[in-house]
Design a protein around this motif. Sequence first.
Motif, PDB file in Angstrom:
ATOM      1  N   ASP A  48       0.831  -1.205   0.000  1.00  0.00           N
ATOM      2  CA  ASP A  48       0.000   0.000   0.000  1.00  0.00           C
ATOM      3  C   ASP A  48       0.861   1.249   0.000  1.00  0.00           C
ATOM      4  OD1 ASP A  48      -2.293  -1.443  -0.067  1.00  0.00           O
ATOM      5  OD2 ASP A  48      -2.772  -1.234   2.067  1.00  0.00           O
ATOM      6  N   ALA A  49       1.921   1.251   0.790  1.00  0.00           N
ATOM      7  CA  ALA A  49       2.819   2.409   0.836  1.00  0.00           C
ATOM      8  C   ALA A  49       3.510   2.600  -0.511  1.00  0.00           C
ATOM      9  CB  ALA A  49       3.853   2.221   1.948  1.00  0.00           C
ATOM     10  N   ALA A  50       3.893   1.509  -1.153  1.00  0.00           N
ATOM     11  CA  ALA A  50       4.535   1.617  -2.464  1.00  0.00           C
ATOM     12  C   ALA A  50       3.553   2.152  -3.507  1.00  0.00           C
ATOM     13  CB  ALA A  50       5.066   0.249  -2.888  1.00  0.00           C
ATOM     14  N   MET A  51       2.296   1.674  -3.465  1.00  0.00           N
ATOM     15  CA  MET A  51       1.269   2.194  -4.363  1.00  0.00           C
ATOM     16  C   MET A  51       1.069   3.684  -4.140  1.00  0.00           C
ATOM     17  SD  MET A  51      -1.656  -0.772  -4.128  1.00  0.00           S
ATOM     18  CE  MET A  51      -2.849   0.228  -5.007  1.00  0.00           C
ATOM     19  N   ASP A  52       1.022   4.088  -2.877  1.00  0.00           N
ATOM     20  CA  ASP A  52       0.818   5.494  -2.556  1.00  0.00           C
ATOM     21  C   ASP A  52       1.962   6.347  -3.088  1.00  0.00           C
ATOM     22  OD1 ASP A  52      -0.752   7.529  -1.081  1.00  0.00           O
ATOM     23  OD2 ASP A  52       1.093   7.704   0.079  1.00  0.00           O
ATOM     24  N   GLY A  53       3.162   5.817  -3.012  1.00  0.00           N
ATOM     25  CA  GLY A  53       4.307   6.562  -3.541  1.00  0.00           C
ATOM     26  C   GLY A  53       4.214   6.739  -5.046  1.00  0.00           C
ATOM     27  N   ALA A  54       3.795   5.674  -5.747  1.00  0.00           N
ATOM     28  CA  ALA A  54       3.662   5.769  -7.202  1.00  0.00           C
ATOM     29  C   ALA A  54       2.584   6.775  -7.592  1.00  0.00           C
ATOM     30  CB  ALA A  54       3.342   4.385  -7.780  1.00  0.00           C
ATOM     31  N   LEU A  55       1.471   6.767  -6.849  1.00  0.00           N
ATOM     32  CA  LEU A  55       0.404   7.728  -7.113  1.00  0.00           C
ATOM     33  C   LEU A  55       0.837   9.145  -6.788  1.00  0.00           C
ATOM     34  CD1 LEU A  55      -2.605   5.694  -5.676  1.00  0.00           C
ATOM     35  CD2 LEU A  55      -2.278   6.310  -8.070  1.00  0.00           C
ATOM     36  N   ASP A  56       1.554   9.312  -5.670  1.00  0.00           N
ATOM     37  CA  ASP A  56       1.963  10.639  -5.234  1.00  0.00           C
ATOM     38  C   ASP A  56       2.964  11.258  -6.205  1.00  0.00           C
ATOM     39  OD1 ASP A  56       1.344  12.438  -3.080  1.00  0.00           O
ATOM     40  OD2 ASP A  56       3.477  12.359  -2.563  1.00  0.00           O
ATOM     41  N   ALA A  57       3.807  10.421  -6.821  1.00  0.00           N
ATOM     42  CA  ALA A  57       4.779  10.945  -7.780  1.00  0.00           C
ATOM     43  C   ALA A  57       4.094  11.600  -8.963  1.00  0.00           C
ATOM     44  CB  ALA A  57       5.684   9.806  -8.266  1.00  0.00           C
ATOM     45  N   LEU A  58       2.897  11.116  -9.301  1.00  0.00           N
ATOM     46  CA  LEU A  58       2.179  11.660 -10.450  1.00  0.00           C
ATOM     47  C   LEU A  58       1.096  12.653 -10.050  1.00  0.00           C
ATOM     48  CD1 LEU A  58       1.434  11.759 -13.427  1.00  0.00           C
ATOM     49  CD2 LEU A  58       0.126   9.639 -13.121  1.00  0.00           C
ATOM     50  N   TYR A  59       0.311  12.322  -9.006  1.00  0.00           N
ATOM     51  CA  TYR A  59      -0.852  13.125  -8.675  1.00  0.00           C
ATOM     52  C   TYR A  59      -0.690  13.983  -7.429  1.00  0.00           C
ATOM     53  CZ  TYR A  59      -3.093  10.020 -12.025  1.00  0.00           C
ATOM     54  OH  TYR A  59      -3.421   9.323 -13.164  1.00  0.00           O
ATOM     55  N   GLY A  60       0.458  13.867  -6.736  1.00  0.00           N
ATOM     56  CA  GLY A  60       0.665  14.646  -5.529  1.00  0.00           C
ATOM     57  C   GLY A  60       0.809  16.129  -5.817  1.00  0.00           C
ATOM     58  N   GLU A  61       0.562  16.952  -4.813  1.00  0.00           N
ATOM     59  CA  GLU A  61       0.722  18.392  -4.971  1.00  0.00           C
ATOM     60  C   GLU A  61       2.176  18.705  -5.302  1.00  0.00           C
ATOM     61  OE1 GLU A  61      -0.606  20.334  -1.487  1.00  0.00           O
ATOM     62  OE2 GLU A  61      -2.577  19.370  -1.492  1.00  0.00           O
ATOM     63  N   GLY A  62       2.350  19.710  -6.159  1.00  0.00           N
ATOM     64  CA  GLY A  62       3.715  20.086  -6.523  1.00  0.00           C
ATOM     65  C   GLY A  62       4.225  19.392  -7.747  1.00  0.00           C
ATOM     66  N   THR A  63       3.398  18.539  -8.385  1.00  0.00           N
ATOM     67  CA  THR A  63       3.863  17.851  -9.585  1.00  0.00           C
ATOM     68  C   THR A  63       3.306  18.466 -10.852  1.00  0.00           C
ATOM     69  OG1 THR A  63       2.045  16.257  -9.465  1.00  0.00           O
ATOM     70  CG2 THR A  63       4.098  15.670  -8.368  1.00  0.00           C
ATOM     71  N   ALA A  64       2.662  19.626 -10.747  1.00  0.00           N
ATOM     72  CA  ALA A  64       2.163  20.289 -11.959  1.00  0.00           C
ATOM     73  C   ALA A  64       3.328  20.661 -12.855  1.00  0.00           C
ATOM     74  CB  ALA A  64       1.362  21.531 -11.578  1.00  0.00           C
ATOM     75  N   LYS A  65       3.086  20.668 -14.131  1.00  0.00           N
ATOM     76  CA  LYS A  65       4.164  20.818 -15.107  1.00  0.00           C
ATOM     77  C   LYS A  65       4.546  22.272 -15.321  1.00  0.00           C
ATOM     78  CE  LYS A  65       3.106  20.142 -19.364  1.00  0.00           C
ATOM     79  NZ  LYS A  65       2.724  19.475 -20.624  1.00  0.00           N
ATOM     80  N   LYS A  66       5.828  22.548 -15.269  1.00  0.00           N
ATOM     81  CA  LYS A  66       6.356  23.814 -15.733  1.00  0.00           C
ATOM     82  C   LYS A  66       6.566  23.736 -17.239  1.00  0.00           C
ATOM     83  CE  LYS A  66       9.020  25.487 -11.736  1.00  0.00           C
ATOM     84  NZ  LYS A  66      10.378  25.794 -11.269  1.00  0.00           N
ATOM     85  N   PRO A  67       6.802  24.887 -17.899  1.00  0.00           N
ATOM     86  CA  PRO A  67       7.058  24.831 -19.340  1.00  0.00           C
ATOM     87  C   PRO A  67       8.225  23.942 -19.714  1.00  0.00           C
ATOM     88  CG  PRO A  67       6.543  27.069 -18.673  1.00  0.00           C
ATOM     89  CD  PRO A  67       6.651  26.266 -17.416  1.00  0.00           C
ATOM     90  N   ASN A  68       9.226  23.843 -18.820  1.00  0.00           N
ATOM     91  CA  ASN A  68      10.379  23.003 -19.154  1.00  0.00           C
ATOM     92  C   ASN A  68      10.178  21.541 -18.785  1.00  0.00           C
ATOM     93  OD1 ASN A  68      10.562  22.984 -16.393  1.00  0.00           O
ATOM     94  ND2 ASN A  68      12.586  23.940 -16.267  1.00  0.00           N
TER      95      ASN A  68
END
Length: 423
Positions: A48-68
């Motif tokens: 569960d912790a590993a799943m949460d990490g995979a989700l957080d890497a993509l959907y966690g706050e702070g992962t919005a894309k910059k232009p670069n």
Amino acid sequence: MRQTPGETTERTATASHTPPDAERLRRWRLVLGADSADSTECALTGQDAAMDGALDALYGEGTAKKPNGRSTGARSAGLGASAPSVARWLGDIRTYFPSSVVQVMQRDAIDRLGLSALLLEPEMLEAVEPDVHLVGTLLSLNKAMPETTKETARAVVRKVVEDLERRLESRTRATLTGALDRSARISRPRHRDIDWDRTIRANLKNYLMLPAPDAATTAGSTGTTGATGTVVPERLIGYGRSSRSAKKDIVLCIDQSGSMAASVVYASVFGAVLASMRTLSTRLVVFDTAVVDLTDQLDDPVDVLFGTQLGGGTDINRALAYCQSRITRPADTVVVLISDLYEGGIRDEMLKRVAAMKASGVQFVTLLALSDEGAPAYDHEHAAALGALGAPAFACTPDLFPDVMAAAIEKRPLPIPDKEYQP
């Protein structure tokens, strides 16, 4: 609250052994993420912790894309632009989630984190789960792709194309073969080939009233004269039999602007299937501001796809002018325009060409999209103008496409799936 694919919490080893209330809290914890889920007081461990990490890497706050392409915010979560970390993340999500969810997460990662450039590396391509949208992304990167990556990219594209062909070919052949047999009519059919519905309609003028064998007796027992009627079939109409000559000419005219990526993939596969049917003569034309005829590559849809160049402007009028110039049998031709109708060319000329083709007997079909994505963005004004010409524009799923083609071949009303797609 982070948004995650709907199935992300379905495949865990502990779910079936967790009490209902605890399982509910666990699911909410996975959906909400660490920063928003303090009220659940649910700690995640193990898988569960590993799943949460995979989700957080993509959907966690702070992962919005910059232009670069790099993430924003102070949090350390995210994939950044590191090929090794992305490769590990791709391996993790394939371990924890089913294939359908993996494809959604890959698509979100490309959109949210700007990872397109990393797909130019062969080791990255080998780690991803192939699907139609990934193929569209690869085609958009085709011109920038180094030679060392192209063979791997072609292998990924070929896997998706072969899967689509297996899924779509048999139904397409069955549906269109029946339509082609029934679209031809002959006047001296064998008994088993008679089209009784059309034969009766054509001979209604020959309807005769016949007296009963013993009119007086019949009238006395029933109170009627006993007269019966019959249709004398002076002219028989039957279904034509298959022949080696092409019965219909099909022209697929495909907009290759960036928003049409999935449609280009599906249309190319269908083009190859149609080209393999001996009773059809199929032409495949792709366009942006230029027009490219890829008919000679239809034996290999992968070559067709790598012959496209996603992106750029749109000149529908020029593309239709080219298609119109190649029509030699208007009454036996079906033109399928696949486009979102955002015309960069001459609008009035485009509409005049469609009107001229229809007036000559061409069956004209306008598909706003050929994909599973639902209602697309499109130019409503142009779609309404085409609808007024008798060429209604609508979105079409790959499963519906054979039925649309069959209706066009038989000159029946098109099976428009949902009136909301029709302007």
